[in-house]
Design a protein around this motif. Structure first.
Motif, PDB file in Angstrom:
ATOM      1  N   THR A   1       0.833  -1.207   0.000  1.00  0.00           N
ATOM      2  CA  THR A   1       0.000   0.000   0.000  1.00  0.00           C
ATOM      3  C   THR A   1       0.864   1.252   0.000  1.00  0.00           C
ATOM      4  O   THR A   1       0.627   2.192  -0.768  1.00  0.00           O
ATOM      5  N   LYS A   2       1.879   1.250   0.866  1.00  0.00           N
ATOM      6  CA  LYS A   2       2.772   2.403   0.979  1.00  0.00           C
ATOM      7  C   LYS A   2       3.521   2.646  -0.334  1.00  0.00           C
ATOM      8  O   LYS A   2       3.633   3.778  -0.822  1.00  0.00           O
ATOM      9  N   MET A   3       4.051   1.562  -0.918  1.00  0.00           N
ATOM     10  CA  MET A   3       4.807   1.680  -2.170  1.00  0.00           C
ATOM     11  C   MET A   3       3.909   2.128  -3.327  1.00  0.00           C
ATOM     12  O   MET A   3       4.330   2.918  -4.178  1.00  0.00           O
ATOM     13  N   SER A   4       2.694   1.614  -3.363  1.00  0.00           N
ATOM     14  CA  SER A   4       1.759   1.969  -4.431  1.00  0.00           C
ATOM     15  C   SER A   4       1.399   3.449  -4.395  1.00  0.00           C
ATOM     16  O   SER A   4       1.150   4.067  -5.430  1.00  0.00           O
ATOM     17  N   LYS A   5       1.343   4.016  -3.185  1.00  0.00           N
ATOM     18  CA  LYS A   5       1.093   5.457  -3.056  1.00  0.00           C
ATOM     19  C   LYS A   5       2.317   6.268  -3.446  1.00  0.00           C
ATOM     20  O   LYS A   5       2.212   7.350  -4.030  1.00  0.00           O
ATOM     21  N   ARG A   6       3.491   5.745  -3.128  1.00  0.00           N
ATOM     22  CA  ARG A   6       4.740   6.479  -3.399  1.00  0.00           C
ATOM     23  C   ARG A   6       5.076   6.506  -4.887  1.00  0.00           C
ATOM     24  O   ARG A   6       5.568   7.514  -5.402  1.00  0.00           O
ATOM     25  N   LEU A   7       4.769   5.401  -5.596  1.00  0.00           N
ATOM     26  CA  LEU A   7       5.220   5.249  -6.979  1.00  0.00           C
ATOM     27  C   LEU A   7       4.742   6.373  -7.910  1.00  0.00           C
ATOM     28  O   LEU A   7       5.555   6.953  -8.629  1.00  0.00           O
ATOM     29  N   PRO A   8       3.441   6.732  -7.947  1.00  0.00           N
ATOM     30  CA  PRO A   8       3.025   7.822  -8.849  1.00  0.00           C
ATOM     31  C   PRO A   8       3.633   9.171  -8.480  1.00  0.00           C
ATOM     32  O   PRO A   8       3.955   9.972  -9.363  1.00  0.00           O
ATOM     33  N   LEU A   9       3.807   9.430  -7.175  1.00  0.00           N
ATOM     34  CA  LEU A   9       4.442  10.686  -6.752  1.00  0.00           C
ATOM     35  C   LEU A   9       5.898  10.723  -7.194  1.00  0.00           C
ATOM     36  O   LEU A   9       6.412  11.759  -7.646  1.00  0.00           O
ATOM     37  N   LEU A  10       6.548   9.561  -7.089  1.00  0.00           N
ATOM     38  CA  LEU A  10       7.953   9.448  -7.500  1.00  0.00           C
ATOM     39  C   LEU A  10       8.101   9.718  -9.003  1.00  0.00           C
ATOM     40  O   LEU A  10       8.993  10.442  -9.439  1.00  0.00           O
ATOM     41  N   LYS A  11       7.203   9.112  -9.798  1.00  0.00           N
ATOM     42  CA  LYS A  11       7.265   9.303 -11.253  1.00  0.00           C
ATOM     43  C   LYS A  11       7.027  10.755 -11.642  1.00  0.00           C
ATOM     44  O   LYS A  11       7.656  11.286 -12.559  1.00  0.00           O
ATOM     45  N   GLU A  12       6.097  11.400 -10.927  1.00  0.00           N
ATOM     46  CA  GLU A  12       5.805  12.817 -11.188  1.00  0.00           C
ATOM     47  C   GLU A  12       7.034  13.679 -10.900  1.00  0.00           C
ATOM     48  O   GLU A  12       7.393  14.570 -11.672  1.00  0.00           O
ATOM     49  N   GLU A  13       7.680  13.405  -9.752  1.00  0.00           N
ATOM     50  CA  GLU A  13       8.889  14.152  -9.381  1.00  0.00           C
ATOM     51  C   GLU A  13      10.014  13.900 -10.378  1.00  0.00           C
ATOM     52  O   GLU A  13      10.744  14.814 -10.758  1.00  0.00           O
ATOM     53  N   LEU A  14      10.129  12.651 -10.820  1.00  0.00           N
ATOM     54  CA  LEU A  14      11.161  12.285 -11.794  1.00  0.00           C
ATOM     55  C   LEU A  14      10.940  13.015 -13.120  1.00  0.00           C
ATOM     56  O   LEU A  14      11.887  13.528 -13.726  1.00  0.00           O
ATOM     57  N   ASP A  15       9.688  13.072 -13.582  1.00  0.00           N
ATOM     58  CA  ASP A  15       9.366  13.790 -14.832  1.00  0.00           C
ATOM     59  C   ASP A  15       9.700  15.269 -14.723  1.00  0.00           C
ATOM     60  O   ASP A  15      10.262  15.871 -15.638  1.00  0.00           O
ATOM     61  N   GLU A  16       9.358  15.854 -13.572  1.00  0.00           N
ATOM     62  CA  GLU A  16       9.600  17.287 -13.346  1.00  0.00           C
ATOM     63  C   GLU A  16      11.095  17.598 -13.356  1.00  0.00           C
ATOM     64  O   GLU A  16      11.548  18.539 -14.008  1.00  0.00           O
ATOM     65  N   LYS A  17      11.869  16.780 -12.659  1.00  0.00           N
ATOM     66  CA  LYS A  17      13.313  17.022 -12.598  1.00  0.00           C
ATOM     67  C   LYS A  17      13.981  16.745 -13.951  1.00  0.00           C
ATOM     68  O   LYS A  17      14.931  17.431 -14.333  1.00  0.00           O
ATOM     69  N   SER A  18      13.475  15.734 -14.670  1.00  0.00           N
ATOM     70  CA  SER A  18      14.035  15.419 -15.990  1.00  0.00           C
ATOM     71  C   SER A  18      13.816  16.563 -16.972  1.00  0.00           C
ATOM     72  O   SER A  18      14.701  16.907 -17.769  1.00  0.00           O
ATOM     73  N   MET A  19      12.624  17.167 -16.933  1.00  0.00           N
ATOM     74  CA  MET A  19      12.345  18.293 -17.824  1.00  0.00           C
ATOM     75  C   MET A  19      13.222  19.505 -17.488  1.00  0.00           C
ATOM     76  O   MET A  19      13.704  20.202 -18.384  1.00  0.00           O
ATOM     77  N   ARG A  20      13.439  19.742 -16.194  1.00  0.00           N
ATOM     78  CA  ARG A  20      14.308  20.850 -15.788  1.00  0.00           C
ATOM     79  C   ARG A  20      15.757  20.572 -16.196  1.00  0.00           C
ATOM     80  O   ARG A  20      16.469  21.472 -16.685  1.00  0.00           O
ATOM     81  N   TRP A  21      16.191  19.297 -16.043  1.00  0.00           N
ATOM     82  CA  TRP A  21      17.546  18.917 -16.478  1.00  0.00           C
ATOM     83  C   TRP A  21      17.704  19.148 -17.971  1.00  0.00           C
ATOM     84  O   TRP A  21      18.712  19.645 -18.443  1.00  0.00           O
ATOM     85  N   LEU A  22      16.655  18.785 -18.715  1.00  0.00           N
ATOM     86  CA  LEU A  22      16.668  18.945 -20.172  1.00  0.00           C
ATOM     87  C   LEU A  22      16.782  20.416 -20.556  1.00  0.00           C
ATOM     88  O   LEU A  22      17.531  20.794 -21.462  1.00  0.00           O
ATOM     89  N   GLU A  23      16.052  21.249 -19.828  1.00  0.00           N
ATOM     90  CA  GLU A  23      16.076  22.697 -20.089  1.00  0.00           C
ATOM     91  C   GLU A  23      17.467  23.271 -19.852  1.00  0.00           C
ATOM     92  O   GLU A  23      18.000  24.022 -20.683  1.00  0.00           O
ATOM     93  N   LEU A  24      18.087  22.882 -18.761  1.00  0.00           N
ATOM     94  CA  LEU A  24      19.429  23.399 -18.441  1.00  0.00           C
ATOM     95  C   LEU A  24      20.493  22.814 -19.359  1.00  0.00           C
ATOM     96  O   LEU A  24      21.497  23.466 -19.651  1.00  0.00           O
ATOM     97  N   SER A  25      20.279  21.569 -19.823  1.00  0.00           N
ATOM     98  CA  SER A  25      21.284  20.922 -20.667  1.00  0.00           C
ATOM     99  C   SER A  25      21.468  21.641 -22.004  1.00  0.00           C
ATOM    100  O   SER A  25      22.483  21.473 -22.666  1.00  0.00           O
ATOM    101  N   GLU A  26      20.476  22.437 -22.407  1.00  0.00           N
ATOM    102  CA  GLU A  26      20.588  23.189 -23.662  1.00  0.00           C
ATOM    103  C   GLU A  26      21.737  24.198 -23.608  1.00  0.00           C
ATOM    104  O   GLU A  26      22.276  24.596 -24.630  1.00  0.00           O
ATOM    105  N   TYR A  27      22.095  24.628 -22.395  1.00  0.00           N
ATOM    106  CA  TYR A  27      23.125  25.674 -22.248  1.00  0.00           C
ATOM    107  C   TYR A  27      24.405  25.154 -21.628  1.00  0.00           C
ATOM    108  O   TYR A  27      25.311  25.890 -21.324  1.00  0.00           O
ATOM    109  N   GLU A  28      24.441  23.851 -21.399  1.00  0.00           N
ATOM    110  CA  GLU A  28      25.620  23.243 -20.757  1.00  0.00           C
ATOM    111  C   GLU A  28      26.780  23.174 -21.755  1.00  0.00           C
ATOM    112  O   GLU A  28      26.593  22.803 -22.898  1.00  0.00           O
TER     113      GLU A  28
END
Length: 596
Positions: A569-596
């Protein structure tokens, strides 16, 4: 009521004792774009050949509307090797307009040299010429057998738009589910010698097919319960089979047919836990490769000082246009082609399994099961579990009867599926799949997708199949040509969304920016990351790696069956939040990588 373009009534076709389809009926009206779906070896291409008059049938009737003009794209078209591309594509009495259309279609399909002899073209290029030939005649009714094979993504998207424009009518066989979903408005499924009609696109078909399977399961379950009761009566009352009971005896045999129906649904997932691969996979150390110029072509650059460090458990997709070097890079990695500069440093534990476009040649007098048993009698799945060669073949949709077929009886798709099984049966820990979806049916692709999602090793997939790529990969290398490569942390749909966003931003900047004198920007100072942004970029890389590791741990735990209900139950609740956070950080990484 309008006369349909084609009306098929009670059509039956068999080869010896094997019945492909029996008493099937369907019709196709003007404006309907129909996708035909079936497993390999059940008669898809045979049905198309029958409809075009290239093959006979046992019984039934096929009625075409009078004066209907039909265009047919074969799966493997044949040409005179000595005629030119334009001659092969153009046989319309010198009509200048038709010549212009031929040139336009060939350009869209990236056939540049119109005077080149057909014998010098690859099989994929010949298929594209055949496609152009069918399209320029502008038939009333198009019949297309695997039209997206050998097309890159740009060509597939062009063909999608072409077929959707106007009121075109078509019947096609394709494994490309994105293509089916976007082009077709009616699906025909050939299953168990019967045809089923679904009046919608591929997504609608999936939903309604599942309803059909669920209803059939319920019907079979009810029949099984009643069958047991009736079977007991049949055994108990042999003397009571007089006139009055005969109707019940006849009903019993009808009931028996329903109860013994098999529903070939792949519910199990093949999860191997004994595949081990070390932390060092391979490092591509500043590799360069080009092919030297000929009299007719400039030098072709595939890689130029390319560096990449492949991560453990990574599932990478390689995309890009035809001729940009995707297959060459695979052959460089496997040592089949030597680089001009740089090297590949490959880990000691890596065991490659390579599924090539060309396929494997089998002896025609071999049986399917013997080919697999020659490799291994069973696969060790770890934790005391194993799967026999026969069970493995059945997992990949070879029925027990088909396993004892000789190779010469197999369709092209079945041979390709058998080749795939010979690769996987060797239990590699690093799979390299070059265009694995070509000629495989959708059911087999679904099984392969589940296999790769659970595969505990590394995967590289070269594919133009967008649906398959979305299901399997988590990272893309997009080859742009002339050594240009886009490294993207995501699947195909995410890449296209990012690409569309960048194009919109670029268009917005173009329309709002004041006009300036044209100048050369190559020496301009481009925007660089600030100190704070550099620190953020470095932290994002660490955060993303940690989140991905956490996601992997949770997914493995949920699949492992060893955690408590509270932990699930705990893991099932954590998984979608984790994926959302991962998507958000990946998009920000992608944005910054344009100028790296």
């Amino acid at each position: 009521m309008a006369v349909p373009y084609i009306d098929v009534q009670n059509l039956t076709k068999s080869f010896g004792a094997q019945i492909l389809f029996k008493d099937i009926s369907f019709s196709i009206a003007e404006g309907q774009r129909v996708g035909l779906i079936a497993q390999n070896g059940t008669g898809k291409s045979t049905l198309l050949s029958i409809l075009t008059g290239k093959e006979g049938y046992d019984t039934g009737e096929i009625i075409f509307r009078r004066d209907l003009k039909t265009g047919y794209l074969e799966q493997s078209p044949q040409f005179d090797p000595n005629e030119s591309v334009l001659e092969a594509c153009f046989n319309h009495e010198g009509d200048p307009e038709m010549v212009l259309k031929a040139k336009q279609n060939l350009t869209q399909l990236k056939i540049a040299d119109l005077q080149q002899p057909m014998g010098q073209l690859s099989g994929g290029q010949q298929k594209r010429v055949a496609l152009a030939n069918v399209l320029i005649t502008e038939p009333d009714f198009l019949i297309l057998d695997e039209p997206t094979n050998h097309l890159d993504l740009e060509m597939i998207e062009w063909l999608e738009g072409f077929l959707r424009r106007g009121n075109k009518t078509l019947l096609m066989v394709t494994h490309d589910r994105f293509f089916l979903d976007r082009v077709c408005n009616l699906i025909l499924e050939l299953d168990n010698q019967t045809i089923y009609t679904y009046r919608g696109n591929y997504a609608y078909y999936l939903e309604k097919r599942q309803e059909r399977i669920d209803n059939l399961r319920a019907e079979v379950a009810r029949a099984n319960n009643l069958y047991r009761t009736e079977l007991e009566w049949m055994r108990r009352m042999p003397q009571a089979r007089g006139h009055k009971a005969r109707y019940r005896e006849e009903a019993f045999y009808e009931l028996e047919k329903v109860a013994k129906q098999r529903i070939e649904e792949r519910q199990m997932r093949l999860k191997a836990s004994n595949v081990y691969i070390g932390s060092k996979i391979f490092e591509c150390q500043y590799v360069s490769k080009s092919f030297h110029a000929t009299e007719s072509q400039h030098e072709k650059i595939i890689l130029k000082d390319f560096y990449y460090n492949f991560a453990r458990f990574e599932k990478m997709g390689i995309g890009g246009g035809n001729g940009t070097g995707k297959s060459t890079v695979i052959k460089l990695l496997l040592g089949e082609v030597k680089p001009d500069g740089g090297r590949f440093d490959i880990g000691e534990t890596v065991r490659f399994g390579y599924f090539a476009q060309e396929g494997l040649q089998f002896r025609e007098d071999q049986k399917v099961i013997d080919i697999i048993k020659d490799i291994a009698e069973y696969i060790d799945l770890g934790r005391g579990r194993h799967m026999t060669a026969s069970q493995f073949l059945q997992y990949f949709l070879f029925t027990p009867e088909q396993q004892h077929n000789f190779v010469y009886k197999l369709s092209g798709g079945e041979k390709r599926k058998l080749h795939l099984c010979t690769i996987l049966m060797r239990n590699p820990n690093f799979l390299v799949l070059d265009e694995p979806t070509n000629d495989l049916d959708i059911q087999t692709l679904q099984v392969l997708e589940a296999y790769l999602q659970d595969f505990p090793g590394c995967v590289i997939v070269v594919s133009h199949d967008r649906y398959f790529t979305d299901k399997v990969v988590d990272h893309l290398l997009v080859f742009k040509g002339e050594g240009g490569i886009q490294d993207f942390p995501g699947n195909y749909t995410q890449y296209r969304e990012w690409q569309t966003m960048k194009e919109r931003e670029s268009d917005k900047e173009t329309t709002t920016a004041p006009k300036k004198e044209k100048k050369d920007y190559r020496n301009d100072t481009r925007r660089r990351l600030s100190y704070k942004e550099k620190r953020e970029f470095e932290q994002l890389e660490k955060d993303i790696a940690a989140l991905e590791e956490e996601q992997k741990r949770i997914e493995e735990a949920l699949c492992g069956g060893t955690v408590s209900v509270e932990e699930i139950t705990k893991m099932s609740k954590r998984l979608p939040l984790l994926k959302e956070e991962l998507d958000e950080k990946s998009m920000r990484w992608l944005e910054l990588s344009e100028y790296e």
